[in-house]
Design an enzyme around this catalytic site. Sequence first.
Site, short mmCIF file in Angstrom:
data_model
loop_
_atom_site.label_atom_id
_atom_site.label_comp_id
_atom_site.label_asym_id
_atom_site.label_seq_id
_atom_site.Cartn_x
_atom_site.Cartn_y
_atom_site.Cartn_z
CD GLU A 65 -2.79 -1.31 0.04
OE1 GLU A 65 -3.01 -0.30 -0.65
OE2 GLU A 65 -3.27 -2.42 -0.24
CB CYS A 99 -1.43 7.02 2.81
SG CYS A 99 -2.50 6.06 3.87
P1 NAD Z 1 9.19 5.19 2.91
O1 NAD Z 1 8.96 4.54 1.60
O2 NAD Z 1 10.21 6.25 3.00
O3 NAD Z 1 9.61 4.09 4.00
C1 NAD Z 1 8.80 2.95 4.24
C2 NAD Z 1 9.68 1.85 4.79
O4 NAD Z 1 10.55 1.39 3.76
C3 NAD Z 1 10.58 2.28 5.95
O5 NAD Z 1 10.64 1.26 6.90
C4 NAD Z 1 11.91 2.48 5.26
O6 NAD Z 1 13.00 2.38 6.13
C5 NAD Z 1 11.86 1.33 4.26
N1 NAD Z 1 12.81 1.44 3.16
C6 NAD Z 1 13.20 2.55 2.50
N2 NAD Z 1 14.11 2.23 1.56
C7 NAD Z 1 14.29 0.87 1.64
C8 NAD Z 1 15.12 -0.06 0.95
N3 NAD Z 1 15.94 0.33 -0.02
N4 NAD Z 1 15.05 -1.36 1.30
C9 NAD Z 1 14.21 -1.76 2.28
N5 NAD Z 1 13.42 -0.92 2.97
C10 NAD Z 1 13.46 0.38 2.65
O7 NAD Z 1 7.77 5.70 3.45
P2 NAD Z 1 7.44 6.53 4.80
O8 NAD Z 1 8.00 7.90 4.65
O9 NAD Z 1 7.80 5.74 6.00
O10 NAD Z 1 5.86 6.59 4.74
C11 NAD Z 1 5.18 7.54 3.99
C12 NAD Z 1 4.68 6.94 2.71
O11 NAD Z 1 3.85 5.83 3.02
C13 NAD Z 1 3.80 7.90 1.92
O12 NAD Z 1 4.12 7.80 0.57
C14 NAD Z 1 2.39 7.39 2.20
O13 NAD Z 1 1.46 7.72 1.20
C15 NAD Z 1 2.63 5.93 2.32
N6 NAD Z 1 1.57 5.26 3.09
C16 NAD Z 1 0.62 4.56 2.40
C17 NAD Z 1 -0.41 3.94 3.07
C18 NAD Z 1 -1.47 3.18 2.32
O14 NAD Z 1 -2.25 2.46 2.95
N7 NAD Z 1 -1.54 3.31 1.00
C19 NAD Z 1 -0.47 4.01 4.47
C20 NAD Z 1 0.54 4.71 5.14
C21 NAD Z 1 1.55 5.32 4.44
#
Ligand code: NAD
Length: 543
Positions: A293, A327
């Site tokens: 998501e 989100c």
């Molecule tokens: P992000 O993508 O920066 O990080 C998410 C996770 O991925 C973190 O744990 C991060 O450390 C990890 N990550 C980042 N790079 C990685 C890699 N190379 N390998 C493995 N893991 C990695 O997102 P965020 O800033 O934590 O959250 C905000 C985002 O989440 C926004 O885009 C928001 O829209 C989305 N979001 C979506 C929903 C939904 O249900 N659609 C819900 C909540 C948040």
Amino acid sequence: MSNANFTTPIPYNEPVKSYQAGSPEKIELKNELKAQKSSIDEISSIIGNYQGRGGETSTITSPHNHELVLATVTHATPAEVDMAIQSALDARKEWAALPWQDRASVFLKAAELLATKYRPIINAATMLGQSKTIHQAEIDAACELIDFFRFNVKFAEQIYSQQPNSAPGIWNKSTARGLEGFVFAISPFNFTSIAINLCCAPALMGCTVVWKPAPTSTYASYMGMKLLEEAGLPAGVINFIPGDPQMIGEKVLSHPDLSGVHFTGSTETFNYLWKTVGSNIDKYKNYPRIVGETGGKDFVFAHPSAEIEDLSVALIRGAFEYQGQKCSAASRAYIPKSLWPELKGRLISLCSDIDIGDPENFTNFMSAVIDKRSFDKISSYIEHAKKASDAEVIVGGGYDDQKGYFVEPTVIKASSPTYKSMVEEIFGPILTVYVYDDNKVDETLELVDKSTKYSLTGAIFAKDRHVINKLSHKLENAAGNFYINDKPTGAVVGQQPFGGSRGSGTNDKAGSIYNLIRWTSHRTIKENFIPITDYRYPFMDEE
Ligand code: NAD
């Protein structure tokens, strides 16, 4: 073994507590906030019964108060990542073999612990670590997570009860095993409930999990591990490894036993994860299930028949609660010319009334954004709008990171429907408004549908029933969660299953039967009661 078909308790949504002045929950919460602030937790990996000793360390400070240190985090080393995978593989044998009702009991117990003893703990951790007001913490870290636990148990029961038909003389059965191998859960910063559910949903279905929490919400995620331990989750079922995302991601995604990725976060990170799984595809024993998501650019479309009062409150709550870091947050609005002058006045007045600051000051409606990277990104959009010829800041536009990462609720009016902040996900308290001609509803709907790559949430405001029907139809693909005369945030488990398509994810709807099915692999069993004694068929006889 008991000879009975157990049914699980009927799930219900956890009532949201009010935290009004003098209430027992407020007193309890204040005590817990004080306790958490007065000690610095030491967080490290939890891998089976082993506690990480790791390598590098970092500190967790509060986004609204740089001086408030909440914890130190010892990062998982590459060797500990390997240990976490092995621990998950070892734990799977017994966990998957446990009757599903026993697995369900662990999560039902977790729900009750969270509704009582752990409620102030996890709420306070979410307030201090992620800068949520008590209401935002309560609806996320307490209520939504309790709902995930309770409803998922009922959905699991429904999955297991689905059985095939049987023709005379045979009995067909279906079993839903947890995935063979292990699941990699990667969580976002913004919802404590989502983070913990990313691990618990596969675990409920018999999978074991390696969990990489988000660096900026590790504090509340760690409290979640404590809750699950106390609820009786056996060691090794969920292995918690905070640390370097790149290193952890590379190691885990290249393991032959990877059977699933359960992700919530940005579209960019999800694309990277999917590509990496693709490039490793020859290494795996199974095709990993990929559930993600991701981002959104969530819209509010107002028809000229909309009620301005409802619309303005929905925009304020939808765009600025939790500093726009949901989100589902409303971040682009399409407003007819006829409504704009009055709506503009209301937005200016409501935004000017909003107090921002420390969530421990309960009069504040907003607090800080999550970290410096986010603060810099959000302020760059504000600066862009201040200078742009096709945009104007209507209200807000201030920001200050001296004490914490504070950004004012900001409304930008864009004269181009594809202006930067109208189409890009910012993830902060910025609402961009495009004012359209009242007689250009159809053209504007095209813009709503086509001008971003996302399709997560969206809301329409209108009174006319024919119009509501038309808008719902025209915007069918524009949002996975669609709201009529309501803000586009605040989905409730069991009522509005959540998720979107296009660039917003795989739309497997967290907290629903659809999501849980992804963590199961089905075996069909046919038992024959009438042995066949002749290989020949009747048609083979002479005329
Ligand atoms: P992000 O993508 O920066 O990080 C998410 C996770 O991925 C973190 O744990 C991060 O450390 C990890 N990550 C980042 N790079 C990685 C890699 N190379 N390998 C493995 N893991 C990695 O997102 P965020 O800033 O934590 O959250 C905000 C985002 O989440 C926004 O885009 C928001 O829209 C989305 N979001 C979506 C929903 C939904 O249900 N659609 C819900 C909540 C948040």
